[in-house]
Design a protein around this motif. Structure first.
Motif, PDB file in Angstrom:
ATOM      1  N   GLY A  23       0.812  -1.215   0.000  1.00  0.00           N
ATOM      2  CA  GLY A  23       0.000   0.000   0.000  1.00  0.00           C
ATOM      3  C   GLY A  23       0.841   1.259   0.000  1.00  0.00           C
ATOM      4  O   GLY A  23       0.535   2.232  -0.688  1.00  0.00           O
ATOM      5  N   GLY A  24       1.939   1.244   0.766  1.00  0.00           N
ATOM      6  CA  GLY A  24       2.824   2.409   0.798  1.00  0.00           C
ATOM      7  C   GLY A  24       3.485   2.669  -0.533  1.00  0.00           C
ATOM      8  O   GLY A  24       3.580   3.824  -0.980  1.00  0.00           O
ATOM      9  N   VAL A 142      -3.059  -8.575  -6.501  1.00  0.00           N
ATOM     10  CA  VAL A 142      -3.947  -9.607  -5.953  1.00  0.00           C
ATOM     11  C   VAL A 142      -3.168 -10.888  -5.713  1.00  0.00           C
ATOM     12  O   VAL A 142      -3.343 -11.562  -4.698  1.00  0.00           O
ATOM     13  CB  VAL A 142      -5.135  -9.866  -6.904  1.00  0.00           C
ATOM     14  N   GLU A 143      -2.284 -11.216  -6.637  1.00  0.00           N
ATOM     15  CA  GLU A 143      -1.496 -12.443  -6.509  1.00  0.00           C
ATOM     16  C   GLU A 143      -0.420 -12.329  -5.445  1.00  0.00           C
ATOM     17  O   GLU A 143      -0.234 -13.243  -4.628  1.00  0.00           O
ATOM     18  CB  GLU A 143      -0.832 -12.783  -7.845  1.00  0.00           C
ATOM     19  N   ARG A 148      -7.651  -7.584  -1.234  1.00  0.00           N
ATOM     20  CA  ARG A 148      -8.235  -6.290  -0.861  1.00  0.00           C
ATOM     21  C   ARG A 148      -7.442  -5.135  -1.468  1.00  0.00           C
ATOM     22  O   ARG A 148      -8.015  -4.224  -2.067  1.00  0.00           O
ATOM     23  CB  ARG A 148      -8.289  -6.147   0.659  1.00  0.00           C
ATOM     24  N   ILE A 149      -6.132  -5.178  -1.329  1.00  0.00           N
ATOM     25  CA  ILE A 149      -5.291  -4.111  -1.883  1.00  0.00           C
ATOM     26  C   ILE A 149      -5.330  -4.134  -3.404  1.00  0.00           C
ATOM     27  O   ILE A 149      -5.416  -3.093  -4.060  1.00  0.00           O
ATOM     28  CB  ILE A 149      -3.847  -4.252  -1.378  1.00  0.00           C
ATOM     29  N   CYS A 153      -6.720  -1.054  -5.613  1.00  0.00           N
ATOM     30  CA  CYS A 153      -5.834  -0.377  -6.557  1.00  0.00           C
ATOM     31  C   CYS A 153      -6.419  -0.363  -7.959  1.00  0.00           C
ATOM     32  O   CYS A 153      -6.194   0.577  -8.715  1.00  0.00           O
ATOM     33  CB  CYS A 153      -4.465  -1.048  -6.568  1.00  0.00           C
ATOM     34  N   LEU A 154      -7.171  -1.406  -8.307  1.00  0.00           N
ATOM     35  CA  LEU A 154      -7.770  -1.453  -9.633  1.00  0.00           C
ATOM     36  C   LEU A 154      -8.685  -0.263  -9.869  1.00  0.00           C
ATOM     37  O   LEU A 154      -8.555   0.454 -10.865  1.00  0.00           O
ATOM     38  CB  LEU A 154      -8.544  -2.761  -9.811  1.00  0.00           C
TER      39      LEU A 154
END
Length: 260
Positions: A23-24, A142-143, A148-149, A153-154
């Motif tokens: 996420g960062g 995702v992989e 969730r992230i 992001c999508l």
């Protein structure tokens, strides 16, 4: 029992750390893209080495070399939606389906742009690619990081892609996804599936295509005006979804994660 609890707790901590780092890194990338100043196109931006016309089609080779994008994009999209052929989970379908849809859209957008290259048409060339790269990066997250992230992001990247196009920003930051972000994160986050080397091969094909575009005129001179570097860029770029399709067909899940 205590040992199982300790192992589960360690995996949970590692999973949280991966999500925090992922996420960062994503937020830093978004911030860098947003603060990038608008760069105007130079007068030579729409001038390519090979602008020959065959059978009344302007810039013929630059136009027809987009056809492979349509073939690969449509086939990949159909195989994603119908299921059973690609080894992808339900949570991964959206990202991969949008990726192949973006590749198919690139065939129409790029062909339309190259029929008459100018500022008014360049959006149709860049937007499908930005959608494809956003979806590809989401599928990668995702992989490697978590569902969730990756899915968050999508939607964020798709929104930024449309916003950047509206303000005619240079799409250079999106092109950093396959050149820097994915190769770098490949060595940081462990894969869920086998055949993960295909991510690096696809990144290599993408980087090679950019070198061909940069050397458009030189390549055209070197092969005695048979085909230009920009046309070769199209043909090399289509190798990216081909390699990723091979990966999706042959890969298998390594192990079930405790924390996703």
């Amino acid at each position: 029992m205590k040992m199982v609890w300790m192992v589960t707790r360690q995996l949970s901590i590692k999973g949280k750390r991966r999500r925090i780092w992922g996420g960062g890194a994503f937020l830093c990338w978004v911030l860098l893209m947003l603060v990038t100043p608008k760069i105007s196109h130079s007068p030579n931006h729409h001038h390519y080495a090979d602008m020959r016309n065959f059978l009344g089609v302007p810039n013929t080779l630059n136009v027809i070399t987009n056809f492979p994008f349509l073939v690969v994009g449509v086939l990949g999209f159909v195989l994603c939606v119908q299921g059973g052929f690609f080894n992808i989970r339900f949570s991964e379908v959206w990202g991969w389906a949008l990726f192949y849809a973006g590749i198919a859209g690139l065939a129409f957008g790029s062909a339309y742009y190259h029929l008459k290259p100018d500022d008014s048409r360049v959006t149709w060339d860049t937007l499908p690619m930005m959608i494809a790269l956003s979806s590809l990066f989401s599928s990668f997250l995702v992989e490697r990081v978590g569902e969730r992230i990756g899915l968050s992001c999508l939607f964020a990247l798709l929104f930024i892609a449309f916003l950047s196009t509206a303000y005619e920003r240079l799409n250079m930051m999106f092109e950093l996804i396959p050149c820097i972000a994915i190769p770098g994160m490949t060595f940081v986050f462990p894969p869920k599936y086998t055949h993960s080397r295909y991510w690096l091969w696809a990144a290599g094909a993408y980087i090679l295509s950019k070198f061909e575009a940069f050397a458009d005129m030189k390549i055209n001179h070197a092969n005695q005006y048979t085909i230009s570097g920009h046309s070769l860029e199209h043909l090399c770029l289509v190798i990216v979804p081909v390699l990723l399709s091979i990966m999706l067909v042959h890969r298998t899940r390594k192990c079930q994660r405790f924390i996703d």
